[in-house]
Design a protein around this motif. Structure first.
Motif, PDB file in Angstrom:
ATOM      1  N   ASP A 150      -1.815  -0.042  -7.567  1.00 30.49           N
ATOM      2  CA  ASP A 150      -1.291  -1.050  -6.788  1.00 30.49           C
ATOM      3  C   ASP A 150      -2.579  -0.959  -5.666  1.00 30.49           C
ATOM      4  O   ASP A 150      -3.212  -0.341  -5.670  1.00 30.49           O
ATOM      5  CB  ASP A 150      -0.315   0.548  -5.447  1.00 30.49           C
ATOM      6  N   ALA A 209      -1.046   5.526  -8.675  1.00 30.60           N
ATOM      7  CA  ALA A 209      -1.066   5.056  -7.131  1.00 30.60           C
ATOM      8  C   ALA A 209      -2.620   3.415  -7.584  1.00 30.60           C
ATOM      9  O   ALA A 209      -2.525   2.866  -6.665  1.00 30.60           O
ATOM     10  CB  ALA A 209      -1.395   6.697  -6.987  1.00 30.60           C
ATOM     11  N   TYR A 242      -3.601  -0.573  -1.456  1.00 29.58           N
ATOM     12  CA  TYR A 242      -3.675   0.882  -1.340  1.00 29.58           C
ATOM     13  C   TYR A 242      -4.655   1.428  -1.914  1.00 29.58           C
ATOM     14  O   TYR A 242      -5.937   0.677  -2.210  1.00 29.58           O
ATOM     15  CB  TYR A 242      -3.109   2.062  -2.003  1.00 29.58           C
ATOM     16  N   GLY A 251       0.705  -0.847   0.026  1.00 32.23           N
ATOM     17  CA  GLY A 251       0.193  -0.312  -0.181  1.00 32.23           C
ATOM     18  C   GLY A 251       1.025   1.146  -0.006  1.00 32.23           C
ATOM     19  O   GLY A 251       0.395   2.509  -0.001  1.00 32.23           O
ATOM     20  N   GLU A 252       1.684   0.758   0.450  1.00 31.66           N
ATOM     21  CA  GLU A 252       2.655   2.468   0.403  1.00 31.66           C
ATOM     22  C   GLU A 252       3.288   3.404  -1.350  1.00 31.66           C
ATOM     23  O   GLU A 252       3.379   4.448  -0.993  1.00 31.66           O
ATOM     24  CB  GLU A 252       4.286   1.929   1.447  1.00 31.66           C
ATOM     25  N   GLY A 310       1.139   2.857  -3.660  1.00 32.69           N
ATOM     26  CA  GLY A 310       0.425   3.986  -3.991  1.00 32.69           C
ATOM     27  C   GLY A 310      -0.190   5.345  -3.153  1.00 32.69           C
ATOM     28  O   GLY A 310      -0.386   5.886  -4.047  1.00 32.69           O
ATOM     29  N   LEU A 311       0.422   5.328  -1.611  1.00 30.59           N
ATOM     30  CA  LEU A 311       0.017   6.259  -0.561  1.00 30.59           C
ATOM     31  C   LEU A 311       1.162   7.243  -0.794  1.00 30.59           C
ATOM     32  O   LEU A 311       0.980   8.463  -1.496  1.00 30.59           O
ATOM     33  CB  LEU A 311       0.613   6.094   0.454  1.00 30.59           C
TER      34      LEU A 311
END
Length: 454
Positions: free
Chosen positions: A71, A68, A74, A39-40, A42-43
């Motif tokens: 991902d 993003a 995310y 998820g990071e 995408g963040l």
């Protein structure tokens, strides 16, 4: 992820040092010594896109936001697609803007759908799709999370006027008057209400509305509104406050502004990006995607209107009509058209069809396919040869609880991204293509999906 650098990036962004924030977020992305958790990725791309928007580079922002969305881990799909829609709108690409607003409102985790519905309505107005825009503005107005339903109702009235339904526009404008708003918005609302009254032949009410719009001397009527104002004054002076025949519209060159309250003349978008990790520290407001405005307060009694059922809305509208008749002593004349019946059922059905909705839905078809791939030949399009179906089902890992990661939806074709769990506990990602089959959907292709390559 290197949390120290990430916090530095956020601090720079808070100071409006967007170039510094962009550089720091990029360092986080490229820091091989601190691997990224699920998820990071995408963040970081989400935040990079926000920085690029602030630096007035929407093309690069679109690229970052798209990364993003790739991902699957995310969970801010709605917010990212809302930003994508705004970025495309700023480039006057309203077709793509609408597509991403649709994805945003379909995200169950996105808790501010009114923002995407508002952006969608304005983009649809730019495309000349007044009926579809009206449906979007209604959804924005009825969203319980919307702190400012006033402008959605005003824009709904604009749609009704564009559809030559002034009585419905009057109902929408009068409903908007029940809410608090800034003076400039109220003046604009009264001017629009005046034009709707003229179109309905209610000349005395039109005069009152126009005079209310200019009473503080800060608002100036448009050319078309000025013409309608003079027509209303002349009719009242001749002793004709009510005209029963159809009022012919003024020439198109001088017609009322149908662009909507939040649409700038050049179509440019002014919007606020979202930091999904801000929490209580920041409160982001996504209103007015095409013109910068301030949020307005809504009292509990006013908000009750938007929490009501359709039956309650009808009763509420009838109550307003009764109060208005009593106050103005106009006897038994009915002046309010209930706001619940905003658009014809046929128009709503056409809108939903064009936006990719159907029965069975894309999710249902995909879940049936993965629940039993070998027995799911009925979910494939008749255009797909039997040998291709056998080849595609051979790729599928059977999973009765397959995860839907995302979806790109349009009227005739959709793409669904899913993750299936293997019997050994591993995960496999797929891209499933679907085509329209009457009211529902059929599978046209299944292939493995590798986000890192897309």
């Amino acid at each position: 992820m290197n949390n120290e650098v990430f916090q530095q990036a956020r601090a720079s962004y808070a100071r409006k040092d967007y170039e510094g924030a962009l550089a720091a977020y990029t360092r986080c992305l490229q820091d091989a010594g601190h691997p990224l958790a699920p998820g990071e990725l995408g963040l970081l791309y989400h935040q990079i896109g926000n920085c690029l928007i602030k630096l007035k580079n929407p093309n690069e922002a679109i690229h970052a936001y798209t990364q993003a969305t790739a991902d699957a881990a995310y969970d801010a799909c709605g917010a990212v697609n809302y930003n994508l829609g705004m970025a495309y709108a700023s480039l006057h690409d309203y077709e793509d803007a609408v597509k991403h607003f649709e994805i945003a409102v379909s995200d169950a985790k996105y808790d501010a759908r009114y923002k995407a519905y508002t952006g969608m309505g304005n983009a649809l107005l730019k495309l000349g799709k007044s009926a579809e825009a009206g449906v979007a503005f209604r959804e924005a107005a009825l969203d319980e999370a919307n702190p400012d339903p006033t402008k959605a109702l005003l824009n709904l009235g604009v749609c009704f006027m564009a559809l030559d339904r002034p009585a419905d526009a009057v109902a929408s404008y009068e409903s908007a008057l029940q809410f608090d708003m800034q003076p400039d918005t109220r003046n604009k609302l009264y001017a629009n209400l005046g034009q709707a009254y003229v179109a309905c032949g209610q000349m005395q009410k039109a005069v009152n509305a126009f005079e209310e719009s200019i009473t503080d001397k800060t608002y100036f009527l448009s050319d078309s509104a000025s013409v309608d104002y003079q027509r209303a004054i002349a009719a009242v002076a001749q002793g004709t406050s009510e005209i029963t025949q159809v009022i012919q519209p003024i020439p198109a060159a001088a017609s009322a502004d149908m662009s909507g309250l939040d649409v700038a003349a050049d179509g440019t978008a002014v919007y606020v990006d979202q930091d999904p990790y801000a929490g209580a520290q920041d409160s982001y407001y996504y209103a007015d995607p095409y013109a910068q405005q301030s949020p307005y307060g809504v009292s509990e009694s006013e908000d009750r209107f938007f929490n009501a059922s359709d039956e309650e809305l009808e009763q509420w509208s009838r109550g307003l009509a009764k109060q208005d008749r009593k106050r103005r002593n106009v006897g038994l004349k009915i002046v309010v058209v209930i706001i619940v019946l905003l658009l014809l059922a046929f128009g709503a059905a056409v809108f939903l069809y064009t936006q990719g909705w159907g029965y069975p839905s894309q999710e249902t078809v995909v879940e049936e396919l993965f629940a039993d791939p070998q027995a799911a030949s009925s979910v494939f399009s008749s255009e797909v040869p039997a040998d291709q179906i056998e080849s595609m089902t051979g790729l599928i890992s059977q999973d009765s609880d397959v995860a839907i990661d995302g979806m790109n939806r349009s009227m005739s074709a959709s793409t669904v991204y899913v993750t299936a769990t293997t019997p050994e506990g591993g995960e496999v990602q797929y891209e499933v293509s679907l085509v329209r089959d009457l009211a529902g959907w059929k599978v046209s292709n299944v292939e493995l999906y590798f986000p890192s390559q897309n």
